[in-house]
Design a protein around this motif. Structure first.
Motif, PDB file in Angstrom:
ATOM      1  N   UNK A 199       0.834  -1.200   0.000  1.00 43.05           N
ATOM      2  CA  UNK A 199       0.000   0.000   0.000  1.00 43.05           C
ATOM      3  C   UNK A 199       0.869   1.251   0.000  1.00 43.05           C
ATOM      4  N   UNK A 200       1.959   1.222   0.754  1.00 45.34           N
ATOM      5  CA  UNK A 200       2.797   2.411   0.879  1.00 45.34           C
ATOM      6  C   UNK A 200       3.663   2.649  -0.352  1.00 45.34           C
ATOM      7  N   UNK A 201       4.295   1.588  -0.857  1.00 44.18           N
ATOM      8  CA  UNK A 201       5.296   1.787  -1.907  1.00 44.18           C
ATOM      9  C   UNK A 201       4.752   1.615  -3.313  1.00 44.18           C
ATOM     10  N   UNK A 202       3.730   0.787  -3.503  1.00 47.05           N
ATOM     11  CA  UNK A 202       3.136   0.631  -4.831  1.00 47.05           C
ATOM     12  C   UNK A 202       1.756   1.263  -4.931  1.00 47.05           C
ATOM     13  N   UNK A 203       1.273   1.804  -3.816  1.00 45.53           N
ATOM     14  CA  UNK A 203      -0.006   2.527  -3.788  1.00 45.53           C
ATOM     15  C   UNK A 203      -1.162   1.657  -4.278  1.00 45.53           C
ATOM     16  N   UNK A 204      -1.122   0.372  -3.907  1.00 41.21           N
ATOM     17  CA  UNK A 204      -2.201  -0.539  -4.278  1.00 41.21           C
ATOM     18  C   UNK A 204      -3.365  -0.393  -3.312  1.00 41.21           C
ATOM     19  N   UNK A 205      -4.573  -0.422  -3.830  1.00 43.14           N
ATOM     20  CA  UNK A 205      -5.767  -0.334  -2.999  1.00 43.14           C
ATOM     21  C   UNK A 205      -6.070  -1.688  -2.363  1.00 43.14           C
ATOM     22  N   UNK A 206      -6.528  -1.658  -1.123  1.00 52.76           N
ATOM     23  CA  UNK A 206      -6.888  -2.876  -0.407  1.00 52.76           C
ATOM     24  C   UNK A 206      -8.314  -3.286  -0.789  1.00 52.76           C
ATOM     25  N   UNK A 207      -8.457  -4.533  -1.232  1.00 53.31           N
ATOM     26  CA  UNK A 207      -9.774  -5.069  -1.576  1.00 53.31           C
ATOM     27  C   UNK A 207     -10.413  -5.728  -0.361  1.00 53.31           C
ATOM     28  N   UNK A 208      -9.626  -6.506   0.371  1.00 52.84           N
ATOM     29  CA  UNK A 208     -10.126  -7.168   1.573  1.00 52.84           C
ATOM     30  C   UNK A 208      -8.950  -7.524   2.470  1.00 52.84           C
ATOM     31  N   UNK A 209      -9.236  -7.670   3.760  1.00 48.57           N
ATOM     32  CA  UNK A 209      -8.221  -8.042   4.732  1.00 48.57           C
ATOM     33  C   UNK A 209      -8.789  -9.057   5.705  1.00 48.57           C
ATOM     34  N   UNK A 210      -7.997 -10.074   6.019  1.00 49.96           N
ATOM     35  CA  UNK A 210      -8.325 -11.066   7.028  1.00 49.96           C
ATOM     36  C   UNK A 210      -7.027 -11.442   7.722  1.00 49.96           C
ATOM     37  N   UNK A 211      -7.092 -12.122   8.876  1.00 45.46           N
ATOM     38  CA  UNK A 211      -5.854 -12.457   9.583  1.00 45.46           C
ATOM     39  C   UNK A 211      -4.873 -13.281   8.756  1.00 45.46           C
ATOM     40  N   UNK A 212      -5.386 -14.142   7.846  1.00 46.59           N
ATOM     41  CA  UNK A 212      -4.497 -15.033   7.105  1.00 46.59           C
ATOM     42  C   UNK A 212      -4.328 -14.666   5.638  1.00 46.59           C
ATOM     43  N   UNK A 213      -5.061 -13.662   5.153  1.00 45.56           N
ATOM     44  CA  UNK A 213      -4.909 -13.280   3.752  1.00 45.56           C
ATOM     45  C   UNK A 213      -5.446 -11.874   3.514  1.00 45.56           C
ATOM     46  N   UNK A 214      -4.700 -11.119   2.713  1.00 50.13           N
ATOM     47  CA  UNK A 214      -5.153  -9.804   2.268  1.00 50.13           C
ATOM     48  C   UNK A 214      -5.145  -9.792   0.746  1.00 50.13           C
ATOM     49  N   UNK A 215      -6.063  -9.036   0.174  1.00 49.52           N
ATOM     50  CA  UNK A 215      -6.162  -8.924  -1.277  1.00 49.52           C
ATOM     51  C   UNK A 215      -6.047  -7.453  -1.650  1.00 49.52           C
ATOM     52  N   UNK A 216      -5.131  -7.156  -2.574  1.00 50.15           N
ATOM     53  CA  UNK A 216      -4.955  -5.804  -3.074  1.00 50.15           C
ATOM     54  C   UNK A 216      -5.213  -5.800  -4.575  1.00 50.15           C
ATOM     55  N   UNK A 217      -5.528  -4.626  -5.109  1.00 49.36           N
ATOM     56  CA  UNK A 217      -5.826  -4.498  -6.531  1.00 49.36           C
ATOM     57  C   UNK A 217      -4.618  -3.951  -7.267  1.00 49.36           C
ATOM     58  N   UNK A 218      -4.109  -4.748  -8.222  1.00 50.43           N
ATOM     59  CA  UNK A 218      -3.066  -4.291  -9.140  1.00 50.43           C
ATOM     60  C   UNK A 218      -3.734  -4.137 -10.497  1.00 50.43           C
ATOM     61  N   UNK A 219      -4.399  -3.015 -10.696  1.00 53.17           N
ATOM     62  CA  UNK A 219      -5.255  -2.874 -11.857  1.00 53.17           C
ATOM     63  C   UNK A 219      -6.414  -3.842 -11.729  1.00 53.17           C
ATOM     64  N   UNK A 220      -6.662  -4.642 -12.760  1.00 55.72           N
ATOM     65  CA  UNK A 220      -7.734  -5.630 -12.722  1.00 55.72           C
ATOM     66  C   UNK A 220      -7.278  -6.969 -12.157  1.00 55.72           C
ATOM     67  N   UNK A 221      -6.010  -7.063 -11.776  1.00 56.19           N
ATOM     68  CA  UNK A 221      -5.475  -8.301 -11.212  1.00 56.19           C
ATOM     69  C   UNK A 221      -5.398  -8.192  -9.700  1.00 56.19           C
ATOM     70  N   UNK A 222      -5.780  -9.266  -9.011  1.00 57.48           N
ATOM     71  CA  UNK A 222      -5.664  -9.283  -7.564  1.00 57.48           C
ATOM     72  C   UNK A 222      -4.272  -9.757  -7.154  1.00 57.48           C
ATOM     73  N   UNK A 223      -3.664  -9.051  -6.215  1.00 53.76           N
ATOM     74  CA  UNK A 223      -2.439  -9.504  -5.570  1.00 53.76           C
ATOM     75  C   UNK A 223      -2.856 -10.016  -4.194  1.00 53.76           C
ATOM     76  N   UNK A 224      -2.757 -11.322  -4.021  1.00 59.86           N
ATOM     77  CA  UNK A 224      -3.189 -11.958  -2.780  1.00 59.86           C
ATOM     78  C   UNK A 224      -1.969 -12.248  -1.918  1.00 59.86           C
ATOM     79  N   UNK A 225      -2.020 -11.816  -0.679  1.00 60.67           N
ATOM     80  CA  UNK A 225      -0.922 -11.994   0.265  1.00 60.67           C
ATOM     81  C   UNK A 225      -1.396 -12.973   1.334  1.00 60.67           C
ATOM     82  N   UNK A 226      -0.844 -14.182   1.322  1.00 57.41           N
ATOM     83  CA  UNK A 226      -1.391 -15.284   2.125  1.00 57.41           C
ATOM     84  C   UNK A 226      -0.366 -15.796   3.122  1.00 57.41           C
ATOM     85  N   UNK A 227      -0.796 -15.947   4.364  1.00 54.06           N
ATOM     86  CA  UNK A 227       0.064 -16.516   5.399  1.00 54.06           C
ATOM     87  C   UNK A 227       0.188 -18.018   5.201  1.00 54.06           C
TER      88      UNK A 227
END
Length: 228
Positions: A23-51
């Protein structure tokens, strides 16, 4: 037919910290957040960050490339150069800059003649494979078309037109990047079921899932084909 990327998943220890980074360095918008996974928007592609803890896990030390408008490239370079040890390469008339996130993923930002502002999408993904020729045959059967056959140098580039897929033998590439292992990604397909059937005999598994048809290739990468 295959077309655009739907998502890319990265394995991270702490999704909240990784989310703050992107969010800070690539200015991606947050789509959703949970304790084990967050989803950000890279244009029309989702960047999923999973524990760690679920399967598919998400890729480790993955090298991937995001599109930014060419008119913004110099601004991105100047901002990121204040924080990172950037590496820059030119491909024809297009420039790309490379840096690493805290998890060891190599992030590439490539300039393109696109509309919009900021990160507009995912255009390249690199997978590490054990048998390069077998992997090329597998993904070609799925519908990826050959762009650059440099298997003597340990890499082959294929494409759907919207997403370039590089298959690498274990090696170091530009900016000492490595191909991702056990990568989880999604691609839009015109007919997911029939496309998956074409590789069913060569895949470790083909499974119907909520989002589409999930294919596990021989190197343990997960590709899910999703409908348009």
């Amino acid at each position: 037919m295959l077309s655009s990327p739907a998502w890319l998943t990265l394995e991270v220890k702490y999704p909240d910290r990784a989310t703050a980074f992107y969010e800070a360095f690539l200015e991606l918008d947050i789509v959703s957040e949970a304790p084990d996974e967050a989803v950000l928007a890279a244009g029309d592609t989702e960047l999923r960050l999973r524990a760690p803890g679920t399967v598919p896990r998400g890729g480790l030390h993955t090298h991937y490339a995001l599109t930014i408008p060419e008119r913004e490239y110099d601004g991105w370079y100047d901002r990121l150069d204040e924080r990172f040890d950037l590496v820059e390469h030119t491909f024809g008339d297009a420039r790309s800059l490379y840096f690493y996130d805290p998890q060891g993923n190599c992030v590439e930002l490539g300039e393109r003649a696109v509309d919009g502002t900021g990160v507009t999408g995912l255009f390249e993904l690199v997978l590490e494979v054990e048998d390069l020729s077998a992997a090329v045959d597998f993904y070609a059967t799925l519908g990826f078309e050959m762009v650059d056959d440099s298997r003597d140098d340990g890499r082959v580039r294929l494409s759907t037109g919207d997403l370039d897929l590089e298959l690498w033998s274990p090696r170091l590439g530009i900016a000492d990047a490595r191909g991702g292992v056990h990568v989880d990604f999604g691609v839009v397909a015109e007919d997911p079921k029939s496309t998956a059937r074409a590789v069913a005999d060569d895949a470790l598994a083909v499974t119907s899932v909520t989002e589409g048809v999930q294919i596990r290739d021989r190197d343990g990468h997960y590709l899910t084909l999703v409908s348009e």
